[in-house]
Design a protein around this motif. Structure first.
Motif, PDB file in Angstrom:
ATOM      1  N   ASN A 183       0.825  -1.209   0.000  1.00  0.00           N
ATOM      2  CA  ASN A 183       0.000   0.000   0.000  1.00  0.00           C
ATOM      3  C   ASN A 183       0.864   1.266   0.000  1.00  0.00           C
ATOM      4  O   ASN A 183       0.552   2.242  -0.694  1.00  0.00           O
ATOM      5  CB  ASN A 183      -0.925   0.008   1.227  1.00  0.00           C
ATOM      6  N   ALA A 184       1.962   1.221   0.801  1.00  0.00           N
ATOM      7  CA  ALA A 184       2.812   2.403   0.874  1.00  0.00           C
ATOM      8  C   ALA A 184       3.460   2.703  -0.469  1.00  0.00           C
ATOM      9  O   ALA A 184       3.477   3.850  -0.938  1.00  0.00           O
ATOM     10  CB  ALA A 184       3.872   2.202   1.946  1.00  0.00           C
ATOM     11  N   LEU A 185       3.987   1.690  -1.130  1.00  0.00           N
ATOM     12  CA  LEU A 185       4.609   1.902  -2.443  1.00  0.00           C
ATOM     13  C   LEU A 185       3.583   2.339  -3.480  1.00  0.00           C
ATOM     14  O   LEU A 185       3.857   3.190  -4.340  1.00  0.00           O
ATOM     15  CB  LEU A 185       5.308   0.614  -2.897  1.00  0.00           C
ATOM     16  N   ASN A 186       2.408   1.776  -3.413  1.00  0.00           N
ATOM     17  CA  ASN A 186       1.359   2.148  -4.354  1.00  0.00           C
ATOM     18  C   ASN A 186       0.951   3.613  -4.175  1.00  0.00           C
ATOM     19  O   ASN A 186       0.670   4.329  -5.140  1.00  0.00           O
ATOM     20  CB  ASN A 186       0.156   1.239  -4.150  1.00  0.00           C
ATOM     21  N   ASN A 187       0.942   4.086  -2.939  1.00  0.00           N
ATOM     22  CA  ASN A 187       0.589   5.482  -2.683  1.00  0.00           C
ATOM     23  C   ASN A 187       1.707   6.431  -3.114  1.00  0.00           C
ATOM     24  O   ASN A 187       1.445   7.531  -3.630  1.00  0.00           O
ATOM     25  CB  ASN A 187       0.311   5.685  -1.183  1.00  0.00           C
ATOM     26  N   LEU A 188       2.952   6.005  -2.901  1.00  0.00           N
ATOM     27  CA  LEU A 188       4.069   6.886  -3.222  1.00  0.00           C
ATOM     28  C   LEU A 188       4.164   7.209  -4.711  1.00  0.00           C
ATOM     29  O   LEU A 188       4.557   8.316  -5.089  1.00  0.00           O
ATOM     30  CB  LEU A 188       5.381   6.234  -2.754  1.00  0.00           C
ATOM     31  N   ARG A 189       3.785   6.295  -5.544  1.00  0.00           N
ATOM     32  CA  ARG A 189       3.961   6.533  -6.976  1.00  0.00           C
ATOM     33  C   ARG A 189       3.056   7.640  -7.502  1.00  0.00           C
ATOM     34  O   ARG A 189       3.293   8.183  -8.574  1.00  0.00           O
ATOM     35  CB  ARG A 189       3.711   5.244  -7.753  1.00  0.00           C
ATOM     36  N   PHE A 190       2.024   8.009  -6.739  1.00  0.00           N
ATOM     37  CA  PHE A 190       1.127   9.082  -7.176  1.00  0.00           C
ATOM     38  C   PHE A 190       1.672  10.464  -6.855  1.00  0.00           C
ATOM     39  O   PHE A 190       1.257  11.453  -7.434  1.00  0.00           O
ATOM     40  CB  PHE A 190      -0.250   8.925  -6.521  1.00  0.00           C
ATOM     41  N   VAL A 191       2.598  10.531  -5.889  1.00  0.00           N
ATOM     42  CA  VAL A 191       3.003  11.837  -5.413  1.00  0.00           C
ATOM     43  C   VAL A 191       4.470  12.165  -5.692  1.00  0.00           C
ATOM     44  O   VAL A 191       4.867  13.320  -5.589  1.00  0.00           O
ATOM     45  CB  VAL A 191       2.728  11.946  -3.891  1.00  0.00           C
ATOM     46  N   VAL A 192       5.266  11.155  -6.083  1.00  0.00           N
ATOM     47  CA  VAL A 192       6.703  11.377  -6.178  1.00  0.00           C
ATOM     48  C   VAL A 192       7.055  12.421  -7.239  1.00  0.00           C
ATOM     49  O   VAL A 192       8.018  13.173  -7.081  1.00  0.00           O
ATOM     50  CB  VAL A 192       7.426  10.039  -6.440  1.00  0.00           C
ATOM     51  N   HIS A 193       6.279  12.507  -8.313  1.00  0.00           N
ATOM     52  CA  HIS A 193       6.571  13.484  -9.365  1.00  0.00           C
ATOM     53  C   HIS A 193       5.808  14.796  -9.179  1.00  0.00           C
ATOM     54  O   HIS A 193       6.225  15.826  -9.706  1.00  0.00           O
ATOM     55  CB  HIS A 193       6.227  12.903 -10.742  1.00  0.00           C
ATOM     56  N   GLU A 194       4.700  14.780  -8.445  1.00  0.00           N
ATOM     57  CA  GLU A 194       3.865  15.972  -8.311  1.00  0.00           C
ATOM     58  C   GLU A 194       4.283  16.851  -7.144  1.00  0.00           C
ATOM     59  O   GLU A 194       4.176  18.084  -7.216  1.00  0.00           O
ATOM     60  CB  GLU A 194       2.400  15.559  -8.150  1.00  0.00           C
ATOM     61  N   ASP A 195       4.726  16.258  -6.037  1.00  0.00           N
ATOM     62  CA  ASP A 195       5.041  17.036  -4.841  1.00  0.00           C
ATOM     63  C   ASP A 195       6.279  16.427  -4.183  1.00  0.00           C
ATOM     64  O   ASP A 195       6.184  15.665  -3.222  1.00  0.00           O
ATOM     65  CB  ASP A 195       3.846  17.008  -3.879  1.00  0.00           C
ATOM     66  N   PRO A 196       7.487  16.768  -4.681  1.00  0.00           N
ATOM     67  CA  PRO A 196       8.711  16.155  -4.153  1.00  0.00           C
ATOM     68  C   PRO A 196       8.901  16.333  -2.646  1.00  0.00           C
ATOM     69  O   PRO A 196       9.306  15.373  -1.973  1.00  0.00           O
ATOM     70  CB  PRO A 196       9.816  16.845  -4.954  1.00  0.00           C
ATOM     71  N   PRO A 197       8.641  17.533  -2.050  1.00  0.00           N
ATOM     72  CA  PRO A 197       8.817  17.636  -0.586  1.00  0.00           C
ATOM     73  C   PRO A 197       7.916  16.671   0.177  1.00  0.00           C
ATOM     74  O   PRO A 197       8.330  16.046   1.161  1.00  0.00           O
ATOM     75  CB  PRO A 197       8.464  19.096  -0.293  1.00  0.00           C
ATOM     76  N   ARG A 198       6.684  16.564  -0.287  1.00  0.00           N
ATOM     77  CA  ARG A 198       5.777  15.645   0.391  1.00  0.00           C
ATOM     78  C   ARG A 198       6.221  14.202   0.159  1.00  0.00           C
ATOM     79  O   ARG A 198       6.120  13.357   1.057  1.00  0.00           O
ATOM     80  CB  ARG A 198       4.354  15.840  -0.125  1.00  0.00           C
ATOM     81  N   ALA A 199       6.704  13.915  -1.032  1.00  0.00           N
ATOM     82  CA  ALA A 199       7.197  12.569  -1.317  1.00  0.00           C
ATOM     83  C   ALA A 199       8.373  12.228  -0.409  1.00  0.00           C
ATOM     84  O   ALA A 199       8.509  11.093   0.069  1.00  0.00           O
ATOM     85  CB  ALA A 199       7.602  12.461  -2.785  1.00  0.00           C
ATOM     86  N   ASP A 200       9.221  13.228  -0.160  1.00  0.00           N
ATOM     87  CA  ASP A 200      10.362  13.002   0.720  1.00  0.00           C
ATOM     88  C   ASP A 200       9.893  12.641   2.125  1.00  0.00           C
ATOM     89  O   ASP A 200      10.428  11.725   2.765  1.00  0.00           O
ATOM     90  CB  ASP A 200      11.239  14.251   0.754  1.00  0.00           C
ATOM     91  N   ALA A 201       8.867  13.368   2.613  1.00  0.00           N
ATOM     92  CA  ALA A 201       8.333  13.064   3.944  1.00  0.00           C
ATOM     93  C   ALA A 201       7.705  11.673   3.978  1.00  0.00           C
ATOM     94  O   ALA A 201       7.825  10.941   4.978  1.00  0.00           O
ATOM     95  CB  ALA A 201       7.304  14.131   4.338  1.00  0.00           C
ATOM     96  N   LEU A 202       7.058  11.301   2.867  1.00  0.00           N
ATOM     97  CA  LEU A 202       6.433   9.987   2.822  1.00  0.00           C
ATOM     98  C   LEU A 202       7.479   8.874   2.747  1.00  0.00           C
ATOM     99  O   LEU A 202       7.277   7.795   3.312  1.00  0.00           O
ATOM    100  CB  LEU A 202       5.486   9.900   1.627  1.00  0.00           C
ATOM    101  N   VAL A 203       8.582   9.134   2.064  1.00  0.00           N
ATOM    102  CA  VAL A 203       9.661   8.147   2.033  1.00  0.00           C
ATOM    103  C   VAL A 203      10.218   7.930   3.443  1.00  0.00           C
ATOM    104  O   VAL A 203      10.516   6.801   3.846  1.00  0.00           O
ATOM    105  CB  VAL A 203      10.765   8.579   1.053  1.00  0.00           C
ATOM    106  N   LEU A 204      10.362   9.030   4.200  1.00  0.00           N
ATOM    107  CA  LEU A 204      10.814   8.892   5.586  1.00  0.00           C
ATOM    108  C   LEU A 204       9.811   8.086   6.414  1.00  0.00           C
ATOM    109  O   LEU A 204      10.197   7.245   7.243  1.00  0.00           O
ATOM    110  CB  LEU A 204      11.022  10.270   6.210  1.00  0.00           C
TER     111      LEU A 204
END
Length: 361
Positions: A183-204
């Motif tokens: 679920n986490a990986l599936n969610n990350l793919r929607f945001v990694v290109h649109e909102d990099p700062p938020r993607a960074d927080a989600l990766v953490l």
């Protein structure tokens, strides 16, 4: 038992018991002989040398007992084997004693007395006495050995039970871990290109979840504070997908941060609530996470909105699948009857209540 037992025992307790028994037999024999009159030289000599063949017979019996693993025999065969071996050994001990003191015995015989029948009678009577002592010693030794075997078997059983329990817990945990990772990986793919700062927080957040999963698989329980941190990270990841459809209500009683809970217990309940409830509602819904103790066991309650059931549901409740069944097994392995898991399915809602012993991690 050892595959190649030594003839000479090294147990200090065995020698103390044996020497004490020999001293007692010699002392009683001399006292009883003195009570009937003067002690003859042959009787004194026989009583003095008796411990030597008696000890040799005992060492041989012990070696045969260990060599043949007689302690594993059925009790009837073991008793018969012991009686037969002690009878033969008793006659051998008596014959050896008479052979050692034979010159003294012949010197004390009245003139014209045939020594053969007299010596045979002494060997038989002495053999019966030696057999009695050998049987007493042997059955005491067998009793001690049986207790030692029982303790060893119990220890092996406990180790096997512990290993099986750890293997079962590891297997159940391995079935749970891939859920949140997917679920986490599936969610990350929607945001990694649109909102990099938020993607960074989600990766953490995802890295913390992975660390939590790895560390949790090595422990039976962990502090509730760590589990709550993992749940918050999971919810942060799921908000990427659900956005405003996910509404969370927290009811956390104070002072429970160090309460011990199984790893990923609360995360699994939250994941099931979202997967089988809120995700299926077009408008989303509300998720309640409540933790209380109130002077008793730890109460964990997770309730979510869900679609109305369509027809009969297996087990009487929607979403009662692999995750909750695994959780039931984990709780049974960890706590036995002290833990409870109850499911309440209503019209448009689904609730899971878990009760655990209130313990400190």
């Amino acid at each position: 038992m050892s595959a190649s037992p030594t003839f000479w025992p090294r147990e200090r307790g065995l020698w103390l018991y044996h020497l004490g028994a020999c001293a007692a037999v010699v002392g009683l024999t001399l006292l009883s002989g003195r009570a009937w009159g003067p002690i003859s030289t042959s009787l004194l000599a026989a009583t003095t040398v008796w411990p030597l063949p008696f000890t040799a017979a005992l060492l041989l019996l012990r070696w045969l007992y260990l060599r043949r693993d007689a302690g594993a025999l059925p009790i009837g065969r073991l008793v018969a084997w012991t009686l037969l071996a002690c009878s033969l050994a008793g006659l051998a001990v008596a014959a050896a004693v008479q052979a050692l003191v034979l010159p003294l015995t012949l010197r004390e015989l009245p003139p014209g007395t045939a020594p053969g029948p007299l010596l045979l009678r002494w060997v038989v009577s002495g053999g019966l006495q030696a057999q009695l002592f050998l049987c007493a010693w042997a059955f005491v030794y067998i009793g001690i050995d049986t207790q030692r075997r029982a303790r060893a078997a119990e220890l092996v059983g406990l180790r096997l039970s512990h290993s099986l329990r750890e293997a079962q817990l590891a297997q159940l945990a391995s079935q749970l871990n891939p859920h949140f990772l997917f679920n986490a990986l599936n969610n990350l793919r929607f945001v990694v290109h649109e909102d990099p700062p938020r993607a960074d927080a989600l990766v953490l957040a995802l890295s913390r979840l992975l660390r939590h999963s790895l560390q949790g698989s090595r422990r039976d329980t962990l502090p509730l504070a760590e589990e709550l941190e993992a749940v918050r990270d999971y919810l942060a990841l799921m908000r990427v997908q659900l956005e405003e459809r996910l509404r969370v209500d927290w009811q956390l009683a104070p002072g429970l941060e160090q309460a011990a809970v199984p790893p990923m217990l609360l995360q699994l309940l939250v994941e099931n609530a979202i997967k089988h409830g809120l995700e299926r509602l077009p408008g989303g819904g509300r998720l309640l996470i409540a933790l209380h103790a109130e002077g008793g066991p730890l109460q964990i309650r997770v309730r979510n909105d869900c679609p109305a059931p369509q027809g009969p549901q297996p087990g009487g409740a929607p979403g009662l699948g692999l995750g909750l069944n695994n959780l039931r097994q984990r709780l049974l392995l960890l706590y036995g009857p002290r833990a409870q898991l109850e499911v309440q399915a209503g019209t448009g809602s689904f609730e899971v209540c878990v009760q655990l012993p209130l313990e400190t991690a």
